[in-house]
Write an enzyme that holds these catalytic residues in place. Structure first.
Site, mmCIF file in Angstrom:
data_model
loop_
_atom_site.group_PDB
_atom_site.id
_atom_site.type_symbol
_atom_site.label_atom_id
_atom_site.label_comp_id
_atom_site.label_asym_id
_atom_site.label_seq_id
_atom_site.Cartn_x
_atom_site.Cartn_y
_atom_site.Cartn_z
ATOM 1 N N ASP A 228 0.987 -1.168 -0.428
ATOM 2 C CA ASP A 228 0.125 0.041 -0.121
ATOM 3 C C ASP A 228 0.716 1.173 -0.103
ATOM 4 O OD1 ASP A 228 -2.098 1.744 0.057
ATOM 5 O OD2 ASP A 228 -3.254 0.761 1.704
ATOM 6 N N TRP A 229 0.225 1.913 -0.229
ATOM 7 C CA TRP A 229 1.229 3.498 -0.405
ATOM 8 C C TRP A 229 1.961 4.264 0.483
ATOM 9 C CZ3 TRP A 229 -0.133 1.432 -5.029
ATOM 10 C CH2 TRP A 229 -0.222 2.032 -6.018
#
Ligand code: BGC
Length: 754
Positions: A228-229
């Protein structure tokens, strides 16, 4: 065909490390000299959020269709429709030059307070898994990839980047992993996105057990795992943990740290090569789909309208709907003029078109006079004047349509909700309007349940229209006027009160961790087990027609687990209009060694029927439909015994029950050890055989020593059963032919031989 292994041999360590880290916010690192292009990804999950400049993390994105969010999608119970939605998303990805769309999200709705619940499908892992698999196959059938997210146990926004979800193995296997497992096995998503949070103390981005042992090895996953970012904390640890691609980039430090770790021998180069191979396979695959051109804006808007209408749930109807010949309709609520159709955060789409609900209603309400009052302001401020004006409007009308939307900022990525209430203004408005106009229909726009106890009794009908996507305004009109007969059913329970919800006393945790203390019992599994009354149960949804269920059948009354079963039932449309019914099959195990929820959804289908038409609906139940995960055996097990197959219109509206007898094909090893109780020995087939000769003698001796137990006010045998066998033998001391440890070890050896 490009030989990836050959390319890997030609790559420098720095090139390999760079490929495993993004080049920008949304692209991977290209390696031009080897002909490896970049890969472009974009959010997800119910529209394409393609930012024009890939180095911008958040900026206005290019126009794309904003489809209904996952809560609405799941409420359609229509996997074919979700497949079509996937295909449409892929067409938009192609037009907008996107290789992989970052969705679907399949996290369980552990609590209705979850800020991102609108992006997720359900509180039920089976339903979520089927929806996700269909979405993925739809997108990928057009040569565009997906990212199944957020893996795993990412069920709240509070401290989402650091919290540790503390989940026991069985709960993980039965509740929090199956939707991922189904989607991975059935639909093979090109990428899987790991979650921000820790799982039992280890960041998901570094979690070898999760990413390698379970996802890649046990489930046979062949795509790549993307972070995930910003979910990576230690790039080397994450590489070792099975995370292939870190996003976003660029991150020179990370690239260097990976190269150094390989040089120093901390990481074997084969580990890096494996990630490189996984990423390259997908990059080349994506490049096979040529990108560019346009998509059909109007056709996708129509599809969005169809999905929105199919997902809307008619929660309550005293007969006022569908609207017929009303002359004067009071249309009340800010949401009628300014549609609330999506949630906040990374899934926010720049829509191509947006339906105005009022104008769409006007198109169908041809001969009626429509009078509008705002009723409540945008946001959460209180304005009594708006309520007073709405009351005057409603009083003189034949019917009042109240469009009630939660304010935009309430449901968003990044934070959870603090309550399940509509705003004070909205509650007062509904109460004031229904007090003067009993023919009031409330239309709700929200992504997750709201409580209704204060106001629902005064209403004539309630439509849950969800975050309905850009074409939802038209879809509401379709449902209100019966152009579409509602067939949506709830994919999550609507509780009566927040304090009734299963995770309430464990949510949102603190001190860095959230304990999933309710275990398997989330959603209807909890309400059923505790007999907690709810506002609307899982699977509930009304129609303008009625359906009967008759002639239930099972393919066999006694069956072997691995053969599974088929279940059929005749469904008849007993009303006057064409309609669709989502038929649900739940399984209830009569008796099991470990506790099980009273019922669990294991199959469903949606069927369309003309008035008077009957169709036989047939559904298959496989091994897994009857199994539960046993942490002792570390596998899914079945047990001999009776099982009820419950066929229903909702989890609380079971129409037919068939009882069948399951024969387990498993020959499980014995779990007995030195700590096992007498009861465990007697309940274990092999243990009972081994212990039998000693058991009589042992109980007689204990009785002799303790009498019947009357003096101590107890049942001696009952007392004995829950003591470890070793402990009971210990009491007998010198009466035994050998030390109790040796005796128990001897019995254990016998058990293991059998
Ligand atoms: C979200 C993801 C999203 C990513 C990229 C993260 O904050 O959790 O769902 O795909 O950002 O926008």
């Amino acid at each position: 065909m490009t030989d990836i292994n050959d390319l890997i041999k030609q790559m420098t360590l720095e090139e390999k490390a760079a490929l495993c880290t993004g080049a920008s916010s949304w692209t991977t690192t290209p390696i031009e000299r080897l002909g490896l292009p970049e890969l472009t990804v974009s959010d997800g999950p119910h529209g394409v959020r393609r930012v024009a400049n890939v180095s911008d993390l958040i900026s206005t994105s290019l126009p794309a269709t904003s489809f209904p969010t996952a809560s609405c999608m799941a409420s359609t119970w229509d996997v074919d429709l979700i497949h079509s939605l996937g295909q449409a998303l892929a067409e938009e990805c192609i037009a907008l030059k996107v290789d992989v769309i970052l969705g679907p999200g399949v996290n369980m709705k552990r609590t209705p307070l979850g800020g991102r619940n609108f992006e997720y499908y359900s509180e039920d892992p089976y339903l979520a898994g089927q929806m996700a698999a269909s979405f993925i196959t739809g997108v990928q059938s057009k040569g565009v990839g997906t990212s199944l997210k957020h893996f795993a146990a990412n069920n709240q926004e509070t401290q989402r980047l650091t919290i540790s979800s503390e989940v026991d193995e069985r709960t993980l296997r039965e509740i929090y992993l199956p939707a991922f497992e189904t989607a991975v096995k059935k639909a093979k998503p090109w990428t899987v996105m790991c979650a921000y949070n820790k799982l039992n103390g280890t960041y998901c981005s570094e979690n070898y057990r999760l990413l390698v042992e379970i996802l890649k090895e046990e489930w046979g996953y062949e795509g790549f795992v993307v972070s995930d970012w910003g979910a990576v904390h230690d790039r080397v640890a994450s590489l070792k943990g099975g995370l292939d691609l870190e996003m976003p980039g660029p991150r020179d430090r990370r690239v260097k740290s990976v190269a150094e770790a390989v040089r120093s021998g901390e990481v074997d180069e084969s580990v890096l090569d494996e990630s490189v191979r996984r990423i390259m396979r997908i990059v080349f695959k994506a490049a096979e789909t040529s990108k560019g051109n346009s998509f059909d804006i109007n056709a996708h808007h129509s599809l969005a309208r169809r999905i929105a209408a199919e997902g809307m749930v008619l929660l309550k109807n005293d007969g006022i709907l569908p609207l017929k010949d009303q002359q004067h309709i009071a249309v009340i609520g800010h949401g009628a003029e300014d549609a609330h159709f999506q949630g906040g955060g990374s899934s926010h789409i720049n829509p191509t078109l947006v339906d105005n609900p009022f104008k769409e209603l006007q198109k169908l309400a041809k001969n009626a006079e429509l009078t509008y009052s705002e009723g409540y302001p945008a946001g959460s401020t209180f304005d009594q004047k708006l309520i007073d004006a709405a009351v005057i409007n409603a009083r003189s009308a034949d019917v009042a349509l109240l469009y009630v939307a939660l304010p935009d900022s309430i449901e968003s990525e990044g934070y959870d909700r603090s309550n399940l209430d509509l705003t004070p203004q909205e509650v007062s408005l509904i109460k004031a309007v229904t007090a003067v106009q009993p023919r009031t229909v409330v239309i709700l726009n929200n992504g997750a349940p709201v409580v209704m106890g204060e106001w629902i009794n005064g209403t004539a009908a309630v439509v849950e229209a969800w975050m309905m996507g850009q074409a939802g305004g038209g879809a509401i009109a379709d449902v209100l006027y019966g152009k579409v007969n509602p067939s949506g059913k709830l994919a999550e329970t609507f509780p009566l009160k927040l304090v009734d919800t299963p995770a309430q006393i464990n949510f949102p945790g603190g001190n860095g961790e959230v304990r999933y203390g309710e275990g398997l019992f989330i959603g209807y599994r909890y309400y059923d087990a505790k007999e907690v009354p709810v506002q609307f149960p899982f699977g509930h949804g009304m129609s303008y027609t009625t359906f009967s269920y008759t002639n239930p059948k099972v393919s066999a009354v006694t069956f072997k687990d691995k053969d599974g079963l088929t279940v059929s039932v005749d469904v008849t449309n007993t009303g006057m209009v064409v309609g669709k019914e989502a038929v649900q099959v739940y399984v209830h195990d009569h008796k099991s060694e470990l506790v099980r929820p009273p019922k669990e959804l294991k199959a469903f289908t949606k069927v369309e029927l003309q008035p008077g038409e009957t169709r036989t609906v047939t559904l298959a139940l496989d091994f897994r439909a009857f199994a539960y995960y046993h942490p002792g055996f570390q596998q899914w097990i079945t047990e001999n015994g009776e099982v009820d197959i419950l066929i229903g219109a909702s989890s609380a509206d079971i129409r037919c029950i068939q009882t069948v007898k399951l024969e387990s094909s498993l020959d499980l090893p014995s779990l007995l050890d030195r700590e096992s109780t007498v009861r465990e020995w007697m309940e274990d087939r092999r243990g009972k055989l081994a212990l039998a000769p000693l058991f009589q003698q042992m109980t007689a001796q204990i009785k002799a020593a303790f009498g019947g137990g009357e003096e101590a006010g107890m049942d001696t045998l009952g007392f004995l059963m829950d003591m470890p066998l070793l402990g009971v033998l210990d009491f007998q001391g010198s009466a035994l032919p050998m030390p109790p440890e040796d005796l128990v070890d001897g019995l254990l050896a016998q058990v293991r031989q059998n």
